[in-house]
Design a protein around this motif. Structure first.
Motif, PDB file in Angstrom:
ATOM      1  N   SER A 207     -17.692  13.008  -2.815  1.00 53.09           N
ATOM      2  CA  SER A 207     -16.711  12.002  -2.387  1.00 53.09           C
ATOM      3  C   SER A 207     -17.327  10.617  -2.258  1.00 53.09           C
ATOM      4  O   SER A 207     -16.707   9.710  -1.717  1.00 53.09           O
ATOM      5  CB  SER A 207     -16.107  12.442  -1.040  1.00 53.09           C
ATOM      6  OG  SER A 207     -17.143  12.838  -0.159  1.00 53.09           O
TER       7      SER A 207
ATOM      8  N   GLY B  68     -28.164  10.844   5.213  1.00 57.34           N
ATOM      9  CA  GLY B  68     -27.570  11.808   6.164  1.00 57.34           C
ATOM     10  C   GLY B  68     -27.338  13.136   5.457  1.00 57.34           C
ATOM     11  O   GLY B  68     -27.733  14.199   5.944  1.00 57.34           O
TER      12      GLY B  68
ATOM     13  N   GLY C 153     -29.730  16.004   6.718  1.00 58.92           N
ATOM     14  CA  GLY C 153     -28.950  16.999   7.474  1.00 58.92           C
ATOM     15  C   GLY C 153     -28.703  18.265   6.696  1.00 58.92           C
ATOM     16  O   GLY C 153     -28.530  19.338   7.261  1.00 58.92           O
TER      17      GLY C 153
ATOM     18  N   GLN D  92     -12.919  16.066  12.741  1.00 54.42           N
ATOM     19  CA  GLN D  92     -12.970  15.432  11.419  1.00 54.42           C
ATOM     20  C   GLN D  92     -11.564  15.066  10.938  1.00 54.42           C
ATOM     21  O   GLN D  92     -11.358  14.023  10.315  1.00 54.42           O
ATOM     22  CB  GLN D  92     -13.652  16.330  10.392  1.00 54.42           C
ATOM     23  CG  GLN D  92     -13.734  15.641   9.037  1.00 54.42           C
ATOM     24  CD  GLN D  92     -14.530  16.424   8.006  1.00 54.42           C
ATOM     25  OE1 GLN D  92     -15.739  16.546   8.084  1.00 54.42           O
ATOM     26  NE2 GLN D  92     -13.845  16.962   7.025  1.00 54.42           N
TER      27      GLN D  92
ATOM     28  N   TYR E 237      -8.204  21.701   5.635  1.00 57.40           N
ATOM     29  CA  TYR E 237      -9.573  21.666   5.109  1.00 57.40           C
ATOM     30  C   TYR E 237     -10.449  22.798   5.689  1.00 57.40           C
ATOM     31  O   TYR E 237     -11.133  23.502   4.940  1.00 57.40           O
ATOM     32  CB  TYR E 237     -10.126  20.278   5.463  1.00 57.40           C
ATOM     33  CG  TYR E 237     -11.511  19.921   5.019  1.00 57.40           C
ATOM     34  CD1 TYR E 237     -11.723  18.927   4.063  1.00 57.40           C
ATOM     35  CD2 TYR E 237     -12.645  20.518   5.587  1.00 57.40           C
ATOM     36  CE1 TYR E 237     -13.003  18.550   3.684  1.00 57.40           C
ATOM     37  CE2 TYR E 237     -13.916  20.154   5.204  1.00 57.40           C
ATOM     38  CZ  TYR E 237     -14.099  19.172   4.254  1.00 57.40           C
ATOM     39  OH  TYR E 237     -15.359  18.808   3.886  1.00 57.40           O
TER      40      TYR E 237
ATOM     41  N   PRO F 165     -26.437  26.308   6.205  1.00 59.51           N
ATOM     42  CA  PRO F 165     -27.166  25.114   6.635  1.00 59.51           C
ATOM     43  C   PRO F 165     -26.305  23.860   6.512  1.00 59.51           C
ATOM     44  O   PRO F 165     -25.872  23.506   5.418  1.00 59.51           O
ATOM     45  CB  PRO F 165     -28.374  25.051   5.667  1.00 59.51           C
ATOM     46  CG  PRO F 165     -28.030  25.927   4.517  1.00 59.51           C
ATOM     47  CD  PRO F 165     -26.884  26.816   4.886  1.00 59.51           C
ATOM     48  N   VAL F 166     -26.029  23.224   7.657  1.00 62.62           N
ATOM     49  CA  VAL F 166     -25.169  22.018   7.685  1.00 62.62           C
ATOM     50  C   VAL F 166     -25.663  21.060   8.755  1.00 62.62           C
ATOM     51  O   VAL F 166     -26.410  21.447   9.651  1.00 62.62           O
ATOM     52  CB  VAL F 166     -23.690  22.366   8.038  1.00 62.62           C
ATOM     53  CG1 VAL F 166     -22.931  22.913   6.855  1.00 62.62           C
ATOM     54  CG2 VAL F 166     -23.595  23.290   9.241  1.00 62.62           C
ATOM     55  N   GLY F 167     -25.206  19.819   8.668  1.00 66.06           N
ATOM     56  CA  GLY F 167     -25.440  18.847   9.738  1.00 66.06           C
ATOM     57  C   GLY F 167     -24.539  19.189  10.920  1.00 66.06           C
ATOM     58  O   GLY F 167     -23.580  19.973  10.785  1.00 66.06           O
TER      59      GLY F 167
ATOM     60  N   ASP G 219     -22.278  17.652  12.385  1.00 65.66           N
ATOM     61  CA  ASP G 219     -20.863  17.263  12.281  1.00 65.66           C
ATOM     62  C   ASP G 219     -19.997  18.426  11.778  1.00 65.66           C
ATOM     63  O   ASP G 219     -18.789  18.433  11.978  1.00 65.66           O
ATOM     64  CB  ASP G 219     -20.687  16.045  11.362  1.00 65.66           C
ATOM     65  CG  ASP G 219     -21.176  16.298   9.942  1.00 65.66           C
ATOM     66  OD1 ASP G 219     -22.327  16.739   9.780  1.00 65.66           O
ATOM     67  OD2 ASP G 219     -20.405  16.075   8.994  1.00 65.66           O
TER      68      ASP G 219
ATOM     69  N   GLY H 137     -32.813  15.583  11.748  1.00 68.44           N
ATOM     70  CA  GLY H 137     -31.819  15.159  10.768  1.00 68.44           C
ATOM     71  C   GLY H 137     -30.428  15.723  10.979  1.00 68.44           C
ATOM     72  O   GLY H 137     -29.555  15.546  10.136  1.00 68.44           O
TER      73      GLY H 137
ATOM     74  N   ILE I 117     -27.631  11.851  11.329  1.00 67.45           N
ATOM     75  CA  ILE I 117     -28.160  10.512  11.053  1.00 67.45           C
ATOM     76  C   ILE I 117     -27.012   9.533  11.277  1.00 67.45           C
ATOM     77  O   ILE I 117     -25.893   9.756  10.795  1.00 67.45           O
ATOM     78  CB  ILE I 117     -28.678  10.427   9.593  1.00 67.45           C
ATOM     79  CG1 ILE I 117     -29.743  11.500   9.314  1.00 67.45           C
ATOM     80  CG2 ILE I 117     -29.178   9.019   9.275  1.00 67.45           C
ATOM     81  CD1 ILE I 117     -31.006  11.409  10.143  1.00 67.45           C
TER      82      ILE I 117
ATOM     83  N   SER J  69     -21.880   7.932   6.922  1.00 68.83           N
ATOM     84  CA  SER J  69     -20.968   8.653   6.020  1.00 68.83           C
ATOM     85  C   SER J  69     -21.000   8.054   4.639  1.00 68.83           C
ATOM     86  O   SER J  69     -20.981   6.820   4.509  1.00 68.83           O
ATOM     87  CB  SER J  69     -19.528   8.540   6.520  1.00 68.83           C
ATOM     88  OG  SER J  69     -19.222   9.612   7.344  1.00 68.83           O
ATOM     89  N   LYS J  70     -20.979   8.888   3.622  1.00 62.83           N
ATOM     90  CA  LYS J  70     -21.054   8.363   2.258  1.00 62.83           C
ATOM     91  C   LYS J  70     -19.849   7.521   1.891  1.00 62.83           C
ATOM     92  O   LYS J  70     -19.927   6.669   1.025  1.00 62.83           O
ATOM     93  CB  LYS J  70     -21.296   9.499   1.245  1.00 62.83           C
ATOM     94  CG  LYS J  70     -20.217  10.543   1.143  1.00 62.83           C
ATOM     95  CD  LYS J  70     -20.507  11.499  -0.006  1.00 62.83           C
ATOM     96  CE  LYS J  70     -20.900  12.885   0.448  1.00 62.83           C
ATOM     97  NZ  LYS J  70     -19.856  13.671   1.128  1.00 62.83           N
ATOM     98  N   SER J  71     -18.703   7.758   2.580  1.00 63.33           N
ATOM     99  CA  SER J  71     -17.515   6.970   2.229  1.00 63.33           C
ATOM    100  C   SER J  71     -17.383   5.696   3.068  1.00 63.33           C
ATOM    101  O   SER J  71     -16.359   5.012   2.979  1.00 63.33           O
ATOM    102  CB  SER J  71     -16.265   7.846   2.375  1.00 63.33           C
ATOM    103  OG  SER J  71     -16.180   8.329   3.696  1.00 63.33           O
TER     104      SER J  71
HETATM  105  N1  AQP Z   1     -24.927  11.522   8.915  1.00 70.01           N
HETATM  106  C1  AQP Z   1     -25.249  12.786   8.700  1.00 70.01           C
HETATM  107  N2  AQP Z   1     -26.309  13.353   9.324  1.00 70.01           N
HETATM  108  C2  AQP Z   1     -26.651  14.646   9.105  1.00 70.01           C
HETATM  109  N3  AQP Z   1     -25.974  15.448   8.243  1.00 70.01           N
HETATM  110  C3  AQP Z   1     -24.924  14.921   7.597  1.00 70.01           C
HETATM  111  N4  AQP Z   1     -24.055  15.427   6.701  1.00 70.01           N
HETATM  112  C4  AQP Z   1     -23.152  14.495   6.345  1.00 70.01           C
HETATM  113  N5  AQP Z   1     -23.406  13.354   6.992  1.00 70.01           N
HETATM  114  C5  AQP Z   1     -24.498  13.583   7.791  1.00 70.01           C
HETATM  115  C6  AQP Z   1     -24.114  16.783   6.192  1.00 70.01           C
HETATM  116  O1  AQP Z   1     -24.070  16.713   4.772  1.00 70.01           O
HETATM  117  C7  AQP Z   1     -23.419  17.876   4.286  1.00 70.01           C
HETATM  118  C8  AQP Z   1     -22.401  17.509   3.260  1.00 70.01           C
HETATM  119  O2  AQP Z   1     -21.378  16.787   3.871  1.00 70.01           O
HETATM  120  P1  AQP Z   1     -19.968  16.692   3.149  1.00 70.01           P
HETATM  121  O3  AQP Z   1     -20.130  16.030   1.860  1.00 70.01           O
HETATM  122  O4  AQP Z   1     -19.350  18.018   3.106  1.00 70.01           O
HETATM  123  O5  AQP Z   1     -19.052  15.856   4.052  1.00 70.01           O
HETATM  124  P2  AQP Z   1     -19.203  15.085   5.357  1.00 70.01           P
HETATM  125  O6  AQP Z   1     -19.864  15.890   6.431  1.00 70.01           O
HETATM  126  O7  AQP Z   1     -17.861  14.550   5.692  1.00 70.01           O
HETATM  127  O8  AQP Z   1     -20.213  13.951   4.873  1.00 70.01           O
HETATM  128  P3  AQP Z   1     -19.948  12.438   4.743  1.00 70.01           P
HETATM  129  O9  AQP Z   1     -21.188  11.832   4.165  1.00 70.01           O
HETATM  130  O10 AQP Z   1     -19.477  11.880   6.043  1.00 70.01           O
HETATM  131  O11 AQP Z   1     -18.833  12.379   3.637  1.00 70.01           O
HETATM  132  P4  AQP Z   1     -17.421  11.644   3.674  1.00 70.01           P
HETATM  133  O12 AQP Z   1     -17.749  10.198   3.948  1.00 70.01           O
HETATM  134  O13 AQP Z   1     -16.846  11.853   2.326  1.00 70.01           O
HETATM  135  O14 AQP Z   1     -16.634  12.275   4.760  1.00 70.01           O
HETATM  136  C9  AQP Z   1     -22.839  18.611   5.474  1.00 70.01           C
HETATM  137  O15 AQP Z   1     -23.686  19.696   5.802  1.00 70.01           O
HETATM  138  C10 AQP Z   1     -22.886  17.586   6.571  1.00 70.01           C
HETATM  139  O16 AQP Z   1     -23.050  18.172   7.854  1.00 70.01           O
END
Ligand code: AQP
Length: 336
Positions: free
Chosen positions: A15, A21, A25, A111, A130, A147-149, A151, A187, A190, A201-203
């Motif tokens: 996404s 992160g 993570g 979320q 979701y 294995p996940v962060g 969040d 980690g 982050i 967050s990547k977005s």
């Molecule tokens: N900031 C973070 N610190 C540690 N772990 C992180 N993860 C995401 N952000 C952090 C971990 O990365 C994995 C993949 O995440 P994802 O793509 O399923 O969606 P997400 O958790 O919603 O990540 P983003 O970067 O915040 O994406 P967007 O912006 O698209 O919602 C997961 O294991 C997550 O824990």
């Protein structure tokens, strides 16, 4: 090849361009499981469309996320690397599990609340359900460990509740998965460089808030130099020092040093020196990943062959769970 091994599953959404992160993570920790477990690492493109995506970008990022998995050390011969939409059982089990997931429990997901606030013009049903699709991703492979962060902890808990509910009604069907979350200094979460009380967050629309795995060395160093800190001058973790605490955490992840060691190392030094050290260390650590990524992304045919091989292996295992689930809930299976 994988007989009797316990299963690890995890996924990343294509996404956006992946951040440190996602790396610290999640992805960086994936390869540690490859020898002992049968690992399924998925590019979860079906999850990504809960937020509106530009089709060409989604396609490109799906290739890129797969290439990053490999560049981060995941060998496709030792791990099942695949794309979620290539295995239709995810969507099928996702629908079934929707019917065993309660409106109330979905309403409590942070979320969902965060993403609906960010996407007020597109609060679609997929965004809401979701966690049931995520439960399907995990339960489909009889996963023991995810294995996940941190969040994602709440989504893991709901996946466990759904598995237990289903098993309670129909008898043992799914393995109830456990999360594997790195320690807080390792980690697990982050934070944004611009708003250190918020997850990176990547977005995120603010490019200075996120460090991307594929950012150039100069960009990484510049982003760390600009990171929001506080009006103090001490390099210490603590309340009111969320920015510095985050930078200490990131530095610790890349160097393996403890918080105390880092605080000692930078005792008497200024924020500028510290930020530069974090930036350089992060950039150095990511250079080999970026170089390997550049090589892989130029070879679409290879990435597609990994996708095919991964989808076939994933389907083989998913098919067994689906057959069990269909039988248990009373669907008729056609004999071919
Ligand atoms: N900031 C973070 N610190 C540690 N772990 C992180 N993860 C995401 N952000 C952090 C971990 O990365 C994995 C993949 O995440 P994802 O793509 O399923 O969606 P997400 O958790 O919603 O990540 P983003 O970067 O915040 O994406 P967007 O912006 O698209 O919602 C997961 O294991 C997550 O824990």
């Amino acid at each position: 090849m994988f007989n009797d091994k316990k299963v690890v599953f995890s996924g990343v959404q294509p996404s956006g361009n992946l951040t440190i992160g996602n790396y610290l993570g999640a992805i960086r920790n994936f390869s540690a499981f490859s020898e002992e477990y049968h690992c399924y690492y998925c590019v979860v493109d079906e999850h990504a469309i809960t937020v509106r995506q530009v089709p060409a970008d989604l396609r490109r990022r799906t290739y890129e996320t797969l290439a990053l998995y490999i560049a981060c050390g995941l060998d496709p011969e030792k791990n099942t690397l695949f794309v979620q939409s290539h295995v239709p059982a995810h969507a099928e089990l996702g629908w079934i599990l929707d019917c065993y997931t309660m409106f109330g429990e979905l309403s409590r997901m942070t979320q969902f609340k965060d993403k609906s606030a960010k996407n007020a013009d597109n609060i679609n049903a997929g965004l809401f359900t979701y966690p049931a699709l995520m439960a399907a991703d995990i339960l489909l492979y009889q996963t023991e460990l995810v294995p996940v962060g941190v969040d994602q902890k709440q989504h893991l808990e709901i996946a466990r509740d759904i598995a237990e509910r289903f098993n309670g009604i129909y008898g043992e069907t799914f393995v109830v998965p456990e999360p594997y979350i790195p320690p807080t200094t390792g980690g697990a979460k982050i934070m944004s460089l611009a708003e250190p009380t918020k997850k990176m967050s990547k977005s995120d629309e603010n490019e200075n808030a996120v460090v991307r795995i594929l950012d150039s060395r100069d960009t990484i160093i510049r982003k760390f130099k600009r990171a929001v800190t506080d009006s103090g001058s001490e390099i210490r973790c603590g309340e009111g020092k969320e920015g510095i605490t985050n930078l200490i955490g990131i530095y610790s992840c890349f160097t393996g040093k403890t918080t105390e060691e880092i605080e000692r190392e930078f005792d008497g030094k200024g924020y500028g020196d510290f930020k530069l050290a974090v930036g350089e260390t992060c950039a150095d650590a990511l250079t080999p990943v970026r170089e390997e990524f550049d090589r892989l992304i130029a070879d679409k045919a290879y990435l597609e062959s990994v996708m095919v091989q991964g989808a076939e292996a994933a389907y083989k295992s998913a098919r067994k769970t689906m057959s069990k689930v269909r039988r248990k809930i009373g669907f008729i299976e056609l004999k071919k």
